[in-house]
Structures are given as C-alpha cells and as structure tokens.
Motif scaffolding. Sequence first.
Motif, PDB file in Angstrom:
ATOM      1  N   ASP A   1       0.815  -1.217   0.000  1.00  0.00           N
ATOM      2  CA  ASP A   1       0.000   0.000   0.000  1.00  0.00           C
ATOM      3  C   ASP A   1       0.851   1.271   0.000  1.00  0.00           C
ATOM      4  O   ASP A   1       0.350   2.372   0.198  1.00  0.00           O
ATOM      5  CB  ASP A   1      -0.992   0.002   1.177  1.00  0.00           C
ATOM      6  CG  ASP A   1      -0.311   0.006   2.538  1.00  0.00           C
ATOM      7  OD1 ASP A   1       0.936   0.005   2.595  1.00  0.00           O
ATOM      8  OD2 ASP A   1      -1.030  -0.008   3.553  1.00  0.00           O
ATOM      9  N   GLY A   2       2.159   1.115  -0.216  1.00  0.00           N
ATOM     10  CA  GLY A   2       3.026   2.280  -0.363  1.00  0.00           C
ATOM     11  C   GLY A   2       3.814   2.659   0.884  1.00  0.00           C
ATOM     12  O   GLY A   2       4.731   3.464   0.796  1.00  0.00           O
ATOM     13  N   HIS A   3       3.463   2.122   2.027  1.00  0.00           N
ATOM     14  CA  HIS A   3       4.238   2.423   3.238  1.00  0.00           C
ATOM     15  C   HIS A   3       4.182   1.259   4.222  1.00  0.00           C
ATOM     16  O   HIS A   3       3.265   0.456   4.187  1.00  0.00           O
ATOM     17  CB  HIS A   3       3.751   3.705   3.902  1.00  0.00           C
ATOM     18  CG  HIS A   3       2.408   3.569   4.563  1.00  0.00           C
ATOM     19  ND1 HIS A   3       1.224   3.508   3.866  1.00  0.00           N
ATOM     20  CD2 HIS A   3       2.077   3.446   5.872  1.00  0.00           C
ATOM     21  CE1 HIS A   3       0.224   3.371   4.716  1.00  0.00           C
ATOM     22  NE2 HIS A   3       0.712   3.316   5.939  1.00  0.00           N
ATOM     23  N   LEU A   4       5.194   1.206   5.072  1.00  0.00           N
ATOM     24  CA  LEU A   4       5.274   0.168   6.099  1.00  0.00           C
ATOM     25  C   LEU A   4       4.848   0.791   7.421  1.00  0.00           C
ATOM     26  O   LEU A   4       5.564   1.573   8.015  1.00  0.00           O
ATOM     27  CB  LEU A   4       6.716  -0.365   6.184  1.00  0.00           C
ATOM     28  CG  LEU A   4       7.004  -1.486   7.163  1.00  0.00           C
ATOM     29  CD1 LEU A   4       6.174  -2.717   6.854  1.00  0.00           C
ATOM     30  CD2 LEU A   4       8.481  -1.860   7.100  1.00  0.00           C
ATOM     31  N   ASP A   5       3.636   0.482   7.829  1.00  0.00           N
ATOM     32  CA  ASP A   5       3.053   1.013   9.064  1.00  0.00           C
ATOM     33  C   ASP A   5       3.782   0.406  10.271  1.00  0.00           C
ATOM     34  O   ASP A   5       4.150  -0.765  10.237  1.00  0.00           O
ATOM     35  CB  ASP A   5       1.564   0.621   9.072  1.00  0.00           C
ATOM     36  CG  ASP A   5       0.805   1.253  10.190  1.00  0.00           C
ATOM     37  OD1 ASP A   5       0.701   0.618  11.259  1.00  0.00           O
ATOM     38  OD2 ASP A   5       0.297   2.370   9.993  1.00  0.00           O
ATOM     39  N   PRO A   6       3.996   1.186  11.346  1.00  0.00           N
ATOM     40  CA  PRO A   6       4.660   0.638  12.537  1.00  0.00           C
ATOM     41  C   PRO A   6       3.967  -0.617  13.101  1.00  0.00           C
ATOM     42  O   PRO A   6       4.647  -1.540  13.561  1.00  0.00           O
ATOM     43  CB  PRO A   6       4.606   1.788  13.559  1.00  0.00           C
ATOM     44  CG  PRO A   6       4.517   3.022  12.723  1.00  0.00           C
ATOM     45  CD  PRO A   6       3.738   2.625  11.494  1.00  0.00           C
ATOM     46  N   SER A   7       2.636  -0.671  13.047  1.00  0.00           N
ATOM     47  CA  SER A   7       1.935  -1.858  13.552  1.00  0.00           C
ATOM     48  C   SER A   7       2.247  -3.067  12.673  1.00  0.00           C
ATOM     49  O   SER A   7       2.337  -4.196  13.163  1.00  0.00           O
ATOM     50  CB  SER A   7       0.422  -1.623  13.625  1.00  0.00           C
ATOM     51  OG  SER A   7      -0.107  -1.390  12.340  1.00  0.00           O
ATOM     52  N   GLU A   8       2.438  -2.839  11.374  1.00  0.00           N
ATOM     53  CA  GLU A   8       2.797  -3.929  10.471  1.00  0.00           C
ATOM     54  C   GLU A   8       4.216  -4.425  10.769  1.00  0.00           C
ATOM     55  O   GLU A   8       4.458  -5.626  10.822  1.00  0.00           O
ATOM     56  CB  GLU A   8       2.686  -3.476   9.011  1.00  0.00           C
ATOM     57  CG  GLU A   8       1.256  -3.187   8.588  1.00  0.00           C
ATOM     58  CD  GLU A   8       1.151  -2.515   7.230  1.00  0.00           C
ATOM     59  OE1 GLU A   8       0.158  -2.804   6.531  1.00  0.00           O
ATOM     60  OE2 GLU A   8       2.021  -1.700   6.877  1.00  0.00           O
ATOM     61  N   MET A   9       5.144  -3.481  10.988  1.00  0.00           N
ATOM     62  CA  MET A   9       6.521  -3.857  11.298  1.00  0.00           C
ATOM     63  C   MET A   9       6.573  -4.624  12.619  1.00  0.00           C
ATOM     64  O   MET A   9       7.273  -5.639  12.723  1.00  0.00           O
ATOM     65  CB  MET A   9       7.421  -2.617  11.364  1.00  0.00           C
ATOM     66  CG  MET A   9       8.884  -2.964  11.468  1.00  0.00           C
ATOM     67  SD  MET A   9       9.404  -3.900   9.994  1.00  0.00           S
ATOM     68  CE  MET A   9      11.068  -4.256  10.409  1.00  0.00           C
TER      69      MET A   9
END
Length: 141
Positions: free
Chosen positions: A27-35
């Motif tokens: 989706d274009g960015h790596l969200d902190p919750s995803e990391m």
Amino acid sequence: MFGFFESEEIKKLKSHITNLGALAKVDGHLDPSEMNFIISIGQKHGMKAQDVRGLISNMDRVKTQLPTNDSERFDQIYDLVEMMLADGIVDENEMEFCINMAARLGFRKAIVGVLVRKISMGVKDGLTREAIKQEAQAFLN
C-alpha cells in the motif's frame, strides 16, 4: 545474521518474513503496527528484532522458499492475512497480494479467494488460528 550454511527451515522463515514485508509495503508504506507484527513473527521463530528489520530492508536478496506441507502453507497464508489486518485498513492491493500468495503457496486457484476471506473473517471474529485452520480444512480437501 545466520550462518553461511542455512537450514531449509531458516530459508523458509526468511522467505516468509520477506513475503510479509512485501505485503506490508504493497500500500506504499510500512506502518509501525505492520513492522511490529512482522517482528513478532520473527521472534516467535527465534529471530532478533534487528535481524527482522535487516531482512525487510534487504528483501531483494532473499530467495523465495515455499512451504513443503499443508500445515506450513496454511500458517503462512494465515500470517499474511493477519498482517493485512494489522493496520486496521484492508487495501484492495493487500487483499489481491494475499490471494496471489495463496496461489503461489500451492492452494488451488479456485479456492484462494474464499480461503483468504474465511481467514480474514475468522480473525476479525476472534476465532483461534486452530479453529480457523480446522474450518478451512473442510473446503481445502
């Protein structure tokens, strides 16, 4: 990170971690919750947080290693779907990525969309991984 001669299990884990990273970045960015989710998967399998971050930063260097049995395949697609839900926003590209990965992992093309949606609904409904896995077994066979 890991030794020169890596076991098949380590290769599969690294491949799985990079697949999660690819999904997170769809989706274009790596969200902190995803990391954080990716790190928790790595740690569950004995990896250190900095090793997971390094792997995500250098995903192009990891050779794809597919799971060799149905249980591993299910666990990987389950983690991918859970990852998709981690930031609370289900992007259509993320859903498509999960469906494509399910097919690449060896699930029949005819059922991958149903499988991804079934896992997604089970996670949202608070069912356990095992309960979702048992329910999925019925239509996987």
